[in-house]
Structures are given as structure tokens and as C-alpha cells.
Design a protein around this motif. Sequence first.
Motif, PDB file in Angstrom:
ATOM      1  N   GLU A 187       2.841  19.504   6.710  1.00 20.77           N
ATOM      2  CA  GLU A 187       1.590  19.800   6.619  1.00 20.77           C
ATOM      3  C   GLU A 187       0.752  19.318   5.502  1.00 20.77           C
ATOM      4  OE1 GLU A 187       1.427  24.253   7.137  1.00 20.77           O
ATOM      5  OE2 GLU A 187       3.279  24.122   8.353  1.00 20.77           O
ATOM      6  N   VAL A 188       1.140  19.418   4.520  1.00 20.14           N
ATOM      7  CA  VAL A 188       0.445  18.644   3.130  1.00 20.14           C
ATOM      8  C   VAL A 188      -0.139  17.354   3.602  1.00 20.14           C
ATOM      9  CG1 VAL A 188       0.239  18.151   0.938  1.00 20.14           C
ATOM     10  CG2 VAL A 188       1.188  20.249   1.532  1.00 20.14           C
ATOM     11  N   ALA A 189       0.702  16.461   4.109  1.00 17.81           N
ATOM     12  CA  ALA A 189       0.460  15.004   4.343  1.00 17.81           C
ATOM     13  C   ALA A 189      -0.555  15.281   5.672  1.00 17.81           C
ATOM     14  CB  ALA A 189       1.683  14.528   4.808  1.00 17.81           C
ATOM     15  N   ASP A 190      -0.209  15.933   6.516  1.00 20.04           N
ATOM     16  CA  ASP A 190      -1.247  16.053   7.699  1.00 20.04           C
ATOM     17  C   ASP A 190      -2.751  16.403   7.185  1.00 20.04           C
ATOM     18  OD1 ASP A 190       0.495  15.117   9.630  1.00 20.04           O
ATOM     19  OD2 ASP A 190       0.981  17.233  10.540  1.00 20.04           O
ATOM     20  N   VAL A 250      -0.558   9.709   7.121  1.00 20.75           N
ATOM     21  CA  VAL A 250       0.355   9.460   8.369  1.00 20.75           C
ATOM     22  C   VAL A 250       1.681   8.819   7.955  1.00 20.75           C
ATOM     23  CG1 VAL A 250       0.324   8.259  10.474  1.00 20.75           C
ATOM     24  CG2 VAL A 250      -1.551   9.316   9.705  1.00 20.75           C
ATOM     25  N   ALA A 251       1.456   7.997   7.016  1.00 22.53           N
ATOM     26  CA  ALA A 251       2.997   7.324   6.536  1.00 22.53           C
ATOM     27  C   ALA A 251       3.814   8.352   5.951  1.00 22.53           C
ATOM     28  CB  ALA A 251       2.735   6.274   5.610  1.00 22.53           C
ATOM     29  N   THR A 252       3.438   9.044   4.920  1.00 23.12           N
ATOM     30  CA  THR A 252       4.205  10.295   4.574  1.00 23.12           C
ATOM     31  C   THR A 252       4.681  11.180   5.520  1.00 23.12           C
ATOM     32  OG1 THR A 252       3.259  10.163   2.254  1.00 23.12           O
ATOM     33  CG2 THR A 252       4.259  12.083   2.852  1.00 23.12           C
ATOM     34  N   ALA A 253       3.887  11.573   6.289  1.00 21.22           N
ATOM     35  CA  ALA A 253       4.507  12.356   7.527  1.00 21.22           C
ATOM     36  C   ALA A 253       5.297  11.721   8.312  1.00 21.22           C
ATOM     37  CB  ALA A 253       3.043  12.918   8.606  1.00 21.22           C
ATOM     38  N   SER A 254       5.269  10.424   8.470  1.00 16.93           N
ATOM     39  CA  SER A 254       6.235   9.686   9.430  1.00 16.93           C
ATOM     40  C   SER A 254       7.531   9.682   8.774  1.00 16.93           C
ATOM     41  CB  SER A 254       5.706   8.461   9.708  1.00 16.93           C
ATOM     42  OG  SER A 254       6.710   7.721  10.522  1.00 16.93           O
ATOM     43  N   LEU A 255       7.490   9.301   7.345  1.00 16.21           N
ATOM     44  CA  LEU A 255       8.703   9.427   6.690  1.00 16.21           C
ATOM     45  C   LEU A 255       9.503  10.832   6.640  1.00 16.21           C
ATOM     46  CD1 LEU A 255       7.848   7.093   3.531  1.00 16.21           C
ATOM     47  CD2 LEU A 255       9.514   6.660   5.193  1.00 16.21           C
TER      48      LEU A 255
END
Length: 175
Positions: free
Chosen positions: A135-138, A143-148
Amino acid sequence: MTKLKTRRPAAGLDTPTDLDEAAVTAVSEALNGLLADAFALYLKTKNFHWHVSGPHFRDYHLLLDDQAAEIFAATDDMAERVRKIGGTTLRSIGHVAKLQSIEDNDEDFVPPGDMLKELMHDNKKVAQRMREAHEVADDHDDVATASLIENWLDQTEKRTWFLFEAARDSTDHGH
């Protein structure tokens, strides 16, 4: 839970990123929390791997070793993601201790079924913390952190499933 003090990286560690300072700070804090939990969960999983006993010894010993290796493998990606976006990451066991949400288990003896159940609950806690970090990444369009995180979450859910099934087997006794 104590947060890492956020500070501007030393000039030699400053990394170019298109994320603003607030995003770097928030995402770095979230990832450092995941990293601390990964190290805490890794060590607890290895502890139980080293100290498991009983009729299912070989199966549990191998399961926990595989899970520990998977957890440890994710740590470098977590830390490197923090650095890629210009943040700083954990530097010591003391940092881990300040940020981890996983409780240590220093008992002299833990029955194998209890080990599996405790690790299952710890992995569920890690999964929840990963969802929060996602949620923080979003919120910061990272996007890259969310994907990881999505990949780490999938691995965590698989570990939870395997531990659930193994713990069920440890109390079933074929009845």
C-alpha cells in the motif's frame, strides 16, 4: 516498533531516483521493516531447522532448510531496492532487533508441531506486513517495489500453506 532514523544519505551513497523525498522515506521504512522481519524469520526458521526432533525429523528438517534459504534469498533484493531508490538500509543486528515484528523463540525445547504452527503464524504476520508495504508503494506510485512485494508475498503465502499442511500432519497421526 522503532523506526530507522531517516537521514539524507552520505554524498557517496546518494542514488538518483525520480521518486520524491517523501516516497523514498516511506518506501524505505516499509522495506526496512520487511527486511528486519525477513532476517528474524530466517534465523527462527534456521533455529527450528537445527533443533527439530521426532519421527518427522527428516521431512521437517528439509522443509525448514528450504524455507530459510528462500527467505534469505529475498533479503538482498529488499535491501538493494531501498538503495536503488536512494534510501539507506539496515546495517546491523541491532537495526533488525529495533524493527522486527517477529518474536524470537529462545526456548530450550519446542515440540515440532509447535514449531510449524509458530512459523506459520509468523509467515502470516509477514504477509500482512507485506500487504501494508505494498500500500505504501502504491501510495507513492512505486510500481517496481510493489511488483517485488507481490512476488515475496506469493512466496510467503506458499510457506504458510506448506507449514499449515505439515503442522496438520504432525497432529493427525493417521486418524
